[in-house]
Enzyme design. Structure first.
Site, mmCIF file in Angstrom:
data_model
loop_
_atom_site.group_PDB
_atom_site.id
_atom_site.type_symbol
_atom_site.label_atom_id
_atom_site.label_comp_id
_atom_site.label_asym_id
_atom_site.label_seq_id
_atom_site.Cartn_x
_atom_site.Cartn_y
_atom_site.Cartn_z
ATOM 1 N N HIS A 14 0.859 -1.197 0.000
ATOM 2 C CA HIS A 14 0.000 0.000 0.000
ATOM 3 C C HIS A 14 0.888 1.237 0.000
ATOM 4 C CE1 HIS A 14 -3.766 2.107 1.946
ATOM 5 N NE2 HIS A 14 -3.123 2.918 1.120
ATOM 6 N N GLU A 197 -11.157 3.357 6.269
ATOM 7 C CA GLU A 197 -10.099 4.253 6.754
ATOM 8 C C GLU A 197 -10.823 5.350 7.544
ATOM 9 O OE1 GLU A 197 -8.086 6.547 3.712
ATOM 10 O OE2 GLU A 197 -6.430 7.108 5.026
HETATM 11 N N1 HPA Z 1 -6.560 7.326 1.322
HETATM 12 C C1 HPA Z 1 -7.255 7.735 0.271
HETATM 13 N N2 HPA Z 1 -6.685 8.268 -0.801
HETATM 14 C C2 HPA Z 1 -5.358 8.379 -0.833
HETATM 15 C C3 HPA Z 1 -4.600 7.982 0.229
HETATM 16 C C4 HPA Z 1 -5.236 7.404 1.355
HETATM 17 O O1 HPA Z 1 -4.619 6.986 2.352
HETATM 18 N N3 HPA Z 1 -3.315 8.239 -0.105
HETATM 19 C C5 HPA Z 1 -3.319 8.769 -1.341
HETATM 20 N N4 HPA Z 1 -4.565 8.860 -1.787
HETATM 21 ZN ZN ZN Z 2 -3.756 4.821 0.614
#
Ligand code: HPA
Ligand code: ZN
Length: 335
Positions: A14, A197
């Site tokens: 990731h 997230e």
């Molecule tokens: N989340 C969502 N979009 C993103 C992220 C992330 O952690 N990093 C780069 N684009």
């Molecule tokens: Zn990401």
């Protein structure tokens, strides 16, 4: 223990390649493309990297990515990341890239993919680092835009192993992209998605059931739903967790509050990753080190996390077994 973590062979699953663009290279590329940045120097850039949440980060991150215009720019950015991988004993990496960010500013798909892929080929030759590319759709844009991008990517299948979803999570659930992912699967791409997230556990269910993802990116909010947690354990769905990112974007107040080791000890298939290392204060080793320093991660947990990184990768089975074997020998020899 810190040397053990640094020297441990590992995979990263990731990493947004645009998020590896360090301020010095950003300035150099801006200069050669005659693009003016809203910062006077590298120090000002670093000072600007104070984020309240995902959106406040994305606003700055997309500005940084806009300096990238030529094949050489994409090559240099990717090469710099691979040199870090070599330094950090990352022997396999699966990188996200965001073509829509660049194509919306007049950069052709061909320029992006050729620049990145050439660097990856050279990284294999110079450092023996294996890699795959995953195309991410920006979920704040329309499904139509994602579909157009997917159609463009079909000609480059040999360079792209899968597709994912990134950018602003809230209000852009996985279900928005059902048709796009259905087509992607038909074309033979593997699928992943950022979910859980900032968004709720429900988005993780959707990513699994509607987008048929092989991995969940982040996924740390899964614990809010015991049935979901059970399913992730039963099916051993990998979660690509990014500790430093989660603290920088206020998903957790501090590393001490992070649930990664709790997830690992519950037998979820968690991995450690850097997400956007130039923005979040560390590459992969710094993420492992902070888990040791602040969460008391022990050697056994570290080795399980690294083992998960290979097992959760898209490498062929024989390569996974080979890497896990090397890792286990490394762990045994350090006893
Ligand atoms: N989340 C969502 N979009 C993103 C992220 C992330 O952690 N990093 C780069 N684009
Ligand atoms: Zn990401």
């Amino acid at each position: 223990m810190i040397d053990f973590l640094k020297n441990m062979p590992k995979a990263e699953l990731h990493i947004h390649i645009e998020g590896s663009l360090e301020p010095d290279l950003m300035f150099e590329i801006a200069r050669r493309n005659q693009i003016s940045l809203p910062y006077a120097n590298e120090k000002e850039v670093r000072n600007a990297y104070q984020f309240n949440d995902l959106q406040s980060f994305l606003d700055i991150y997309y500005k940084g990515a806009n300096v990238l215009k030529t094949k050489q720019d994409f090559y240099d950015m990717t090469w710099a990341y691979l040199a870090r991988c070599h330094d950090q004993n990352i022997v396999h990496t699966e990188l996200f890239f965001d073509p829509q960010t660049h194509m919306d500013h007049g950069v052709d798909f061909d320029v992006i993919i050729n620049g990145i892929s050439r660097a990856l080929e050279d990284g294999k030759k110079a450092f023996n680092i294996t890699s795959y590319l995953v195309l991410c759709f920006l979920r704040h844009l329309s499904a139509e835009s994602a579909m157009k991008t997917l159609v463009r990517a079909i000609d480059y299948k040999q360079h792209i192993i899968g597709v994912g979803l990134d950018s602003s999570e809230m209000g852009h659930p996985p279900e928005k992209f059902i048709n796009v992912f259905e087509r992607a699967l038909k074309e033979g791409f593997l699928t992943v998605a950022h979910a859980g997230e900032e968004g709720p556990a429900e988005y993780i269910w959707q990513a699994l059931d509607l987008l048929h993802v092989k991995r969940i990116d982040h996924g740390i909010r899964c614990m809010e739903d015991p049935d979901l947690t059970m399913r992730l354990i039963e099916e051993q769905v990998p979660l690509t967790v990014c500790p430093l990112s989660n603290v920088k974007l206020n998903v957790f107040d501090e590393i001490k509050a992070h649930n990664i080791l709790e997830l690992l000890d519950k037998n979820l298939k968690v991995t450690v990753n850097s997400d956007d290392p130039a923005y979040f204060g560390g590459y992969l080793n710094e993420n492992y080190i902070v888990l040791y320093n602040e969460l008391g991660m022990d050697k056994g947990q570290a080795v399980r996390l690294a083992k998960n990184s290979f097992e959760s990768s898209f490498l062929p089975l024989k390569d996974k077994l080979k890497q896990v074997n090397i890792l286990e020998n490394y762990a045994d020899e350090s006893e």
